[in-house]
Design an enzyme around this catalytic site. Structure first.
Site, PDB file in Angstrom:
ATOM      1  N   ASP A  90      93.627  28.192 -77.258  1.00 37.02           N
ATOM      2  CA  ASP A  90      93.069  29.107 -78.257  1.00 37.02           C
ATOM      3  C   ASP A  90      91.672  28.641 -78.666  1.00 37.02           C
ATOM      4  O   ASP A  90      90.955  28.056 -77.845  1.00 37.02           O
ATOM      5  CB  ASP A  90      94.013  29.160 -79.463  1.00 37.02           C
ATOM      6  CG  ASP A  90      94.071  30.531 -80.103  1.00 37.02           C
ATOM      7  OD1 ASP A  90      93.047  30.938 -80.690  1.00 37.02           O
ATOM      8  OD2 ASP A  90      95.114  31.196 -80.026  1.00 37.02           O
ATOM      9  N   HIS A 117      91.595  31.005 -85.611  1.00 42.70           N
ATOM     10  CA  HIS A 117      92.718  31.608 -84.909  1.00 42.70           C
ATOM     11  C   HIS A 117      93.691  30.568 -84.363  1.00 42.70           C
ATOM     12  O   HIS A 117      94.904  30.671 -84.558  1.00 42.70           O
ATOM     13  CB  HIS A 117      92.137  32.465 -83.778  1.00 42.70           C
ATOM     14  CG  HIS A 117      93.071  33.438 -83.167  1.00 42.70           C
ATOM     15  ND1 HIS A 117      93.882  33.128 -82.115  1.00 42.70           N
ATOM     16  CD2 HIS A 117      93.304  34.741 -83.460  1.00 42.70           C
ATOM     17  CE1 HIS A 117      94.572  34.194 -81.757  1.00 42.70           C
ATOM     18  NE2 HIS A 117      94.243  35.194 -82.559  1.00 42.70           N
ATOM     19  N   SER A 136      98.828  38.332 -81.581  1.00 47.70           N
ATOM     20  CA  SER A 136      98.550  36.888 -81.582  1.00 47.70           C
ATOM     21  C   SER A 136      99.492  36.144 -82.499  1.00 47.70           C
ATOM     22  O   SER A 136      99.839  34.986 -82.250  1.00 47.70           O
ATOM     23  CB  SER A 136      97.120  36.622 -82.052  1.00 47.70           C
ATOM     24  OG  SER A 136      96.194  36.822 -81.034  1.00 47.70           O
TER      25      SER A 136
END
Length: 894
Positions: free
Chosen positions: A347, A399, A583
């Site tokens: 990520d 994220h 996600s």
């Protein structure tokens, strides 16, 4: 017109762009001072219109007198002008002392008080999140309708919280003690965030523990103490030089000057506190607040009462609605994971110093090859730290940190949140850089490293990952990637990937590769999220959330709550943030697989495929059997753990227990019906004996229920005979084993249907030039904000919308509303070749909860005086014209 995901566009380089998947999922419009209409002109060739509607939900409201002059202000500054608001609610507001904050409606005169009239129920919480707490100090007060202060929270940080003692109608007051700030007011059930304050502990009134700044000479130090003591009416009871002092706050024999010095700008509230014990507590905390602002004081704190007590773990766990939805609490009765089980999160990297990730990580790597995108001054290296790409709100979700927290944030540590498998470990592997973007080649190298295969770092991890989570997407099918996933699968490693957020049935990659578990997203009602991709490649569903609603009535958006970061001009702060998207769904599945591997490390990808196809790991949703929306169904952690036990020949003990899909159903706005799922959370027989409601206006109808009475029920409300107000009822479900209660909240009246986030500014962002190509200002009506950009040249664009309560000419600040088409975390690019309508998406408040570790990490290459330049999307808006300014200023980027 073709609408493409920005992550599907090939870059000029050889590699394809890969982006993080996240996100969310509406119309009159007006500007308060519109520009003069231009003279009609022929429409030039090659230009088109872009229009749509942006929607705020009924669970959102706005302060009626923010600093934004574009909105006609309705005062809520006094008891008499209190703004009526519904309950539950997430409300965005702005307050300021005179002469503070950005230029705007209230900068000169000040907007010290915002009063809200609201009907509250016993046990509900009122929480204020202070956006600019480092430069401002805002407090929270609770009044009765006679103007008496009943309770208060007057800390100096970013959270102020009250718990309601009894049912009634109250005035909630947001008060600017110092400075100017946006704020979020969250009213609902069990909404106290991480990090308890002095408000939740008993203190000894009229006492404070103070440590003074050392000034060198002993006589100077003593003089400093004496001056402060005289000014504030203090007397020393204990302590000494070089350590803290116990100080008494003298009560009876103090002058009015001393009292005013203690109470500061809040002095006018003194006479509104009738209860003498409450007044003593208030005066004590106000004096401490004043001491903290004195340059001669290092710190000042209450003198707390100390006793033996039980401290509950994971303070914000009550806000993680997504865990009970998939049976994680029941699974944790068997296992919380194993430290030898490793989940690689490929990520944007990690905030390794986040307090809820301490001890949860193994060594990872950074495979972002481009130094500019990496933001750390070099190419690939051994440090997977997420630097954050800009000050833009939408580009800084951190994220990878959020995804990692859902997998394995530390549980049972009394702070923050818990991960799905909170005893497992995360291997952070960075492959996405600025703006959450990267290349397919970098991602492939990251996967190879995680799997213990040869890669460009020329290194291998000490232990290969058992599971690889890919909350990212981009690019078409390519054989090299399929060959890699075949190799990873042959090594016995499970790969989980987010299906994507384009609301498309077309295959998206890497989720659609053979051997990869593709995860679609559901909301709190177990329905497919509006943004989620679908199709024949979907294997399983999991909670991805929906930040535009508050179905469980906790006062916060129904996004997935996990570890996160907030980048400011001075550093990166550790927070807990609500995000939504596929996600967020994928790491739930990765975490459940980690629980299974902790029981049976020998479970192979083929074994998981068989269990999934048999329905042993999921609750079937949609049409019976596998379908293109939910795959084989929504992941069920408890069923998965039982399947893992059975795979090693272990027979689980019989412990049947009735559980519900939620503890609260919130019928706010125009909601008339919601679903409730009752199930057996254990092994053994259980039958539903009785299902009743305590109020006639609440009705329950079975939808899909088995012979034991378990399954999905439709819960509906009838408002027709109810006066305006908020009401609560209990759904009582009694089984042969246990009884449980589910609370239903219903709001009735004009305020109940209000959806409002204030004036919003819709920006048309030209992705080719990196500039804003147009701005549309919309006042909205009933929560719908229409927009229409005319005569737009052909090209590639994104649509970004947000409010600007503080009028600093930047939308999407903390405490302000924000949205993009199609999702916040993964904007979709419009390739404009014809008129484009129905660009519809929700707008939501940006809400993050603080970490108990409030210190910021330094941002590489920046100082407090050197603000980082924007590398993501601009969120700057133009200043609206005034009577003396017939045209807006040029649009500039941050």
């Amino acid at each position: 017109m073709r609408i493409l995901s920005s992550n599907l566009l090939a870059s000029l380089a050889i590699s394809l762009l890969v982006t993080a998947c996240g996100g969310g999922g509406g119309g009159s419009s007006s500007a308060s001072k519109p520009l003069p209409a231009p003279a009609p002109a022929p429409v030039p060739p090659g230009v088109f219109d872009i229009s749509g509607t942006i929607t705020a939900s009924g669970s959102q409201a706005s302060d009626s007198d923010t600093n934004d002059p574009a909105r006609a202000a309705i005062s809520n500054d006094s008891f008499a002008s209190a703004q009526n608001i519904p309950n539950p609610i997430t409300l965005g507001g702005y307050i300021n002392q005179p002469g503070t904050g950005a230029e705007g409606r209230s900068q000169s005169s000040g907007d010290i008080n915002d009063f809200y009239q609201v009907q509250l129920l016993a046990g509900q919480s009122v929480t204020m999140l202070v956006a600019d707490f480092s430069a401002a100090d805002a407090d929270l007060y609770l009044y009765d309708l006679q103007g008496n202060i009943l309770d208060f929270s007057i800390e100096t940080g970013e959270v102020e919280t009250l718990v309601i003692a009894r049912d009634g109608t109250y005035l909630v007051n947001a008060f600017a003690f110092a400075g100017a700030t946006n704020y979020i007011l969250a009213i609902g059930t069990s909404n106290i965030p991480a990090g308890q304050s002095a408000q939740h502990f008993n203190i000894l009134p009229w006492q404070t523990v103070v440590k003074y700044q050392e000034l060198g000479a002993a006589d100077a130090h003593s003089s400093n103490i004496a001056e402060l003591s005289l000014r504030l009416g203090l007397e020393r009871r204990g302590g000494g030089r070089g350590r803290s002092h116990l100080m008494n706050l003298r009560r009876g024999l103090i002058s009015s000057l001393q009292r005013n010095a203690r109470l500061g700008s809040a002095g006018a509230k003194h006479n509104n506190i009738v209860d003498m014990q409450l007044r003593a507590r208030w005066e004590t905390l106000q004096a401490i607040k004043t001491l903290r602002n004195d340059p001669g004081v290092e710190y000042a704190e209450p003198n707390y009462e100390v006793r033996t007590l039980y401290e509950p773990d994971d303070e914000a766990y009550a806000l993680q609605w997504h865990y009970p939805l998939i049976g994680l609490p029941e699974a944790w009765d068997t296992t919380t994971g194993d430290s030898n089980v490793i989940v690689a999160v490929v990520d944007t990297g990690i905030l390794a110093a986040h307090p809820d990730l301490a001890g949860q990580l193994v060594e990872g790597y950074d495979f972002v090859r481009d130094p500019v995108s990496a933001g750390d001054g070099d190419g690939i290296d051994a440090n997977p730290q997420d630097t954050g790409s800009s000050l833009d709100a939408a580009a800084n979700s951190f994220h990878g940190t959020h995804v990692s927290g859902t997998v394995a944030a530390r549980g049972d540590n009394t702070i923050g949140v818990a991960g799905s498998a909170y005893t497992a470990r995360v291997m952070p592997v960075r492959a996405l850089g600025a703006g959450g973007q990267g290349t397919s080649y970098d991602v492939e190298q990251a996967i190879r490293f995680a799997a213990g295969l040869p890669n460009d770092s020329a290194t291998l991890p000490q232990q290969a990952a058992d599971i690889i989570n890919l909350s990212l997407g981009g690019g078409p099918f390519n054989q090299a990637s399929q060959d890699l996933f075949n190799e990873v699968r042959a090594a016995g490693i499970l790969v989980v990937a987010a299906a994507g957020n384009e609301a498309s049935p077309s295959p998206g990659y890497p989720a659609s590769y053979a051997g990869v578990l593709s995860v679609s997203a559901v909301d709190a009602q177990r329905r497919l999220a509006a943004y989620s991709n679908t199709g024949a490649q979907i294997d399983v569903a999991a909670p991805g959330g929906d930040n535009s609603v508050d179905i469980n009535g906790d006062g916060y958006p129904d996004g997935v709550l996990s570890t996160g970061g907030s980048r400011t001009a001075t550093g990166i702060r550790f927070v807990y943030s609500f995000l939504n998207g596929s996600s967020m769904a994928a790491p739930h599945v990765a975490g459940v697989l980690a629980l299974m591997k902790s029981i049976n490390p020998d479970l192979s990808p083929a074994d998981i495929d068989i269990l999934l196809e048999r329905g042993d790991l999921t609750d079937d949703l949609g049409v019976p059997g596998r379908d293109n929306l939910y795959g084989h169904g929504m992941i069920n952690a408890q069923r998965a753990v039982l399947a893992a036990l059975q795979s090693i020949g272990s027979v689980p003990a019989e412990n049947p227990r009735l559980v519900a899909s939620t503890n609260t159903l919130n019928f706010s706005g125009n909601n008339v019906a919601l679903n409730l799922v009752l199930r057996n959370a254990g092994q053994g027989e259980l039958t539903l004996v009785e299902l009743i409601t305590t109020q006639k206006w609440l009705d329950i109808t079975p939808l899909e229920v088995n012979e034991a009475g378990l399954g999905t029920y439709r819960v509906s409300v009838n408002r027709s005979d109810l006066p305006d107000g908020i009401y609560a009822a209990d759904i009582i479900a009694q089984s042969t084993v246990n009884t449980l209660n589910v609370r239903a909240l219903i709001s009735v009246g004009s305020e109940a249907t209000t959806a409002d986030v204030g004036i919003i500014y819709i920006l048309l962002y030209d992705t080719a030039t990196g500039e804003v190509a147009g701005q549309f200002v919309s006042a909205g009506k009933n929560g719908e904000y229409g927009f229409d950009f005319a005569d737009v040249p052909a090209g590639q664009y994104e649509v970004i919308a947000g409010s600007d309560a503080d009028n600093d000419l930047l939308i999407c600040d903390p405490g302000e509303a924000c949205g993009t088409w199609l999702t916040l975390d993964q904007p979709i690019q419009i390739e404009l070749e014809a008129d484009t309508n129905n660009i519809n998406f929700p707008i939501e408040y940006l809400v993050s909860l603080p970490s108990i570790a409030g210190e910021a990490l330094p941002v590489p290459g920046t100082t407090a005086e050197q603000r980082p330049s924007t590398t993501g999307k601009t969120v700057a808006k133009t200043r609206l014209p005034t009577d003396d300014d017939s045209s807006p200023n040029p649009i500039t980027r941050k």
